[in-house]
Design a protein around this motif. Sequence first.
Motif, PDB file in Angstrom:
ATOM      1  N   MET A  37       0.810  -1.221   0.000  1.00 22.11           N
ATOM      2  CA  MET A  37       0.000   0.000   0.000  1.00 22.11           C
ATOM      3  C   MET A  37       0.844   1.272   0.000  1.00 22.11           C
ATOM      4  O   MET A  37       0.298   2.372  -0.036  1.00 22.11           O
ATOM      5  N   ASP A  38       2.169   1.112   0.088  1.00 20.47           N
ATOM      6  CA  ASP A  38       3.073   2.265   0.153  1.00 20.47           C
ATOM      7  C   ASP A  38       2.859   3.097   1.424  1.00 20.47           C
ATOM      8  O   ASP A  38       3.092   4.301   1.440  1.00 20.47           O
ATOM      9  N   LEU A  39       2.415   2.449   2.500  1.00 18.41           N
ATOM     10  CA  LEU A  39       2.137   3.153   3.740  1.00 18.41           C
ATOM     11  C   LEU A  39       3.360   3.929   4.230  1.00 18.41           C
ATOM     12  O   LEU A  39       3.262   5.106   4.586  1.00 18.41           O
ATOM     13  N   PHE A  40       4.516   3.279   4.261  1.00 21.50           N
ATOM     14  CA  PHE A  40       5.716   3.915   4.811  1.00 21.50           C
ATOM     15  C   PHE A  40       6.178   5.074   3.930  1.00 21.50           C
ATOM     16  O   PHE A  40       6.641   6.103   4.426  1.00 21.50           O
ATOM     17  N   THR A  41       6.036   4.899   2.617  1.00 25.65           N
ATOM     18  CA  THR A  41       6.415   5.973   1.692  1.00 25.65           C
ATOM     19  C   THR A  41       5.476   7.166   1.832  1.00 25.65           C
ATOM     20  O   THR A  41       5.921   8.324   1.795  1.00 25.65           O
ATOM     21  N   LYS A  42       4.185   6.905   1.995  1.00 25.31           N
ATOM     22  CA  LYS A  42       3.227   8.006   2.140  1.00 25.31           C
ATOM     23  C   LYS A  42       3.429   8.765   3.445  1.00 25.31           C
ATOM     24  O   LYS A  42       3.204   9.974   3.509  1.00 25.31           O
ATOM     25  N   LEU A  43       3.876   8.069   4.477  1.00 23.56           N
ATOM     26  CA  LEU A  43       4.224   8.762   5.714  1.00 23.56           C
ATOM     27  C   LEU A  43       5.490   9.582   5.528  1.00 23.56           C
ATOM     28  O   LEU A  43       5.563  10.740   5.944  1.00 23.56           O
ATOM     29  N   GLY A  44       6.505   8.982   4.900  1.00 26.17           N
ATOM     30  CA  GLY A  44       7.773   9.691   4.691  1.00 26.17           C
ATOM     31  C   GLY A  44       8.304  10.260   5.991  1.00 26.17           C
ATOM     32  O   GLY A  44       8.469   9.542   6.988  1.00 26.17           O
ATOM     33  N   GLU A  45       8.539  11.555   6.018  1.00 27.51           N
ATOM     34  CA  GLU A  45       9.018  12.225   7.230  1.00 27.51           C
ATOM     35  C   GLU A  45       7.880  12.879   8.003  1.00 27.51           C
ATOM     36  O   GLU A  45       8.114  13.573   9.002  1.00 27.51           O
ATOM     37  N   ASP A  46       6.635  12.674   7.550  1.00 28.47           N
ATOM     38  CA  ASP A  46       5.485  13.317   8.176  1.00 28.47           C
ATOM     39  C   ASP A  46       4.928  12.480   9.331  1.00 28.47           C
ATOM     40  O   ASP A  46       5.285  11.315   9.513  1.00 28.47           O
ATOM     41  N   SER A  47       4.031  13.087  10.083  1.00 31.65           N
ATOM     42  CA  SER A  47       3.214  12.403  11.083  1.00 31.65           C
ATOM     43  C   SER A  47       1.754  12.627  10.699  1.00 31.65           C
ATOM     44  O   SER A  47       1.347  13.759  10.450  1.00 31.65           O
ATOM     45  N   LEU A  48       0.984  11.545  10.648  1.00 35.73           N
ATOM     46  CA  LEU A  48      -0.410  11.650  10.233  1.00 35.73           C
ATOM     47  C   LEU A  48      -1.323  11.036  11.285  1.00 35.73           C
ATOM     48  O   LEU A  48      -0.974  10.033  11.921  1.00 35.73           O
ATOM     49  N   GLU A  86      -3.339  11.870  18.593  1.00 40.16           N
ATOM     50  CA  GLU A  86      -2.309  10.876  18.263  1.00 40.16           C
ATOM     51  C   GLU A  86      -2.014  10.873  16.766  1.00 40.16           C
ATOM     52  O   GLU A  86      -2.919  10.969  15.940  1.00 40.16           O
ATOM     53  N   LYS A  87      -0.732  10.739  16.469  1.00 38.95           N
ATOM     54  CA  LYS A  87      -0.307  10.669  15.073  1.00 38.95           C
ATOM     55  C   LYS A  87       0.723   9.550  14.897  1.00 38.95           C
ATOM     56  O   LYS A  87       1.461   9.215  15.811  1.00 38.95           O
ATOM     57  N   TYR A  88       0.733   9.005  13.684  1.00 41.54           N
ATOM     58  CA  TYR A  88       1.641   7.916  13.347  1.00 41.54           C
ATOM     59  C   TYR A  88       2.805   8.447  12.508  1.00 41.54           C
ATOM     60  O   TYR A  88       2.625   9.342  11.674  1.00 41.54           O
ATOM     61  N   CYS A  89       3.976   7.866  12.716  1.00 41.22           N
ATOM     62  CA  CYS A  89       5.142   8.228  11.900  1.00 41.22           C
ATOM     63  C   CYS A  89       6.044   7.010  11.764  1.00 41.22           C
ATOM     64  O   CYS A  89       5.907   6.014  12.484  1.00 41.22           O
ATOM     65  N   ASN A  90       6.977   7.085  10.828  1.00 43.21           N
ATOM     66  CA  ASN A  90       7.918   5.993  10.605  1.00 43.21           C
ATOM     67  C   ASN A  90       8.908   5.871  11.751  1.00 43.21           C
ATOM     68  O   ASN A  90       9.239   6.852  12.424  1.00 43.21           O
ATOM     69  N   THR A  91       9.405   4.663  11.958  1.00 44.37           N
ATOM     70  CA  THR A  91      10.553   4.459  12.828  1.00 44.37           C
ATOM     71  C   THR A  91      11.818   4.794  12.035  1.00 44.37           C
ATOM     72  O   THR A  91      11.769   5.020  10.810  1.00 44.37           O
ATOM     73  N   LEU A  92      12.949   4.818  12.696  1.00 43.36           N
ATOM     74  CA  LEU A  92      14.205   5.067  11.988  1.00 43.36           C
ATOM     75  C   LEU A  92      14.432   4.004  10.914  1.00 43.36           C
ATOM     76  O   LEU A  92      14.813   4.320   9.783  1.00 43.36           O
ATOM     77  N   GLU A  93      14.164   2.739  11.270  1.00 42.54           N
ATOM     78  CA  GLU A  93      14.399   1.650  10.312  1.00 42.54           C
ATOM     79  C   GLU A  93      13.469   1.732   9.110  1.00 42.54           C
ATOM     80  O   GLU A  93      13.908   1.570   7.963  1.00 42.54           O
ATOM     81  N   THR A  94      12.182   1.971   9.355  1.00 35.86           N
ATOM     82  CA  THR A  94      11.259   2.013   8.216  1.00 35.86           C
ATOM     83  C   THR A  94      11.506   3.252   7.356  1.00 35.86           C
ATOM     84  O   THR A  94      11.305   3.207   6.136  1.00 35.86           O
ATOM     85  N   SER A  95      11.968   4.344   7.961  1.00 40.04           N
ATOM     86  CA  SER A  95      12.257   5.539   7.156  1.00 40.04           C
ATOM     87  C   SER A  95      13.461   5.316   6.251  1.00 40.04           C
ATOM     88  O   SER A  95      13.540   5.883   5.158  1.00 40.04           O
ATOM     89  N   ILE A  96      14.385   4.466   6.688  1.00 43.77           N
ATOM     90  CA  ILE A  96      15.578   4.183   5.880  1.00 43.77           C
ATOM     91  C   ILE A  96      15.306   3.105   4.839  1.00 43.77           C
ATOM     92  O   ILE A  96      15.678   3.237   3.670  1.00 43.77           O
TER      93      ILE A  96
END
Length: 349
Positions: A37-48, A86-96
């Motif tokens: 679903m490209d979830l991690f890419t859509k989050l990128g550096e943002d918090s949603l 509450e907002k969701y964001c990537n971890t360091l590993e998923t962002s990399i």
Amino acid sequence: METTLEIAPKKVISPDHIMKIGMGFWASKTLLTAVKMDLFTKLGEDSLSREELQQSLGLHPRSSADFFDALVSLGLLHRNGKDWEEKYCNTLETSIFLVRTSPAYVGGILEMANDRMYGFWGNLEEGLRTGQPQNEIKQTGKSGFEAIYAQSDVLEQFLNGMAGAQVGNFMALANAFNFGAYRSLCDIGGANATLSICLVQSHPHLQCLSLDLPPVAPIAARNVEQAGLTGKIQIGALDFLTQPFPAAEVITMGNILHDWNLETKKMLIRKAYEALPENGALVVIENIIDDQRRENTFGLLMSLNMLIETEGGFDYTYADFNEWATEAGFHSTTKVPLAGPTSAVIAYK
């Protein structure tokens, strides 16, 4: 007289380990779906927020919170704030590793796992009983490789998936092996030329030739051009099963030998020996199984994947490789750990 009796604490026996493995496909499919679903890419550096992420992915509200919070529990997302804030964001590993624009993106192989391998592994029992592959060949009569190479979009997904999974190992190899002693290198089954690119970026003196079947050449050439290395890396076509290897001081094979049966493995090692000069080196990158066959779980599971995907392929130990290379004429071998479960086994002529 006072007597003290020490009683060792009772060991608690729990089925937790068994259940985590047995139901592991729950977590696996959750991650694979998020990548698809490209979830991690859509989050990128943002918090949603949950609503924002749900809308971005086009999800029904019924289970979206469970989906996102399962990823939090698995350590694949962070959730910050309180209640409705509450907002969701990537971890360091998923962002990399799971944001598509990252140079370290490994999602390609996970996309392939979701689209191809996940379903095929449902037939592992049949594969173990029959010894036959359980992939496209059951429906089409063509091997997995034939099916992949026949569709340009599937081929590119496959090549990108393999590259994403291996780039860390290729970079580790660039630092672990003394390429300074050599001038020319030929990568057999070079796919989209990622290995050659990694090596030339670290060792600009190398002249590399990346060889694979003809449908791969345009993809590899585009990859090399984007890296700005067109003058340093040559792309060519080779059927390594039927044609001799060109001469080079170093010959590399990344995840090639494990695709084939023992006879073909030995044939490919022998071809490498014949193409190398005196003091040349064959460098093989694989998930080398430990000699006691107890520790490298990923390597052993990869060998089961070769049952699913190929007609005779299997992974192997360093002791196996040393035996085959010595039989071909190489005077010595060594094993160099790379990233995670992967190693390079090297044979010197």
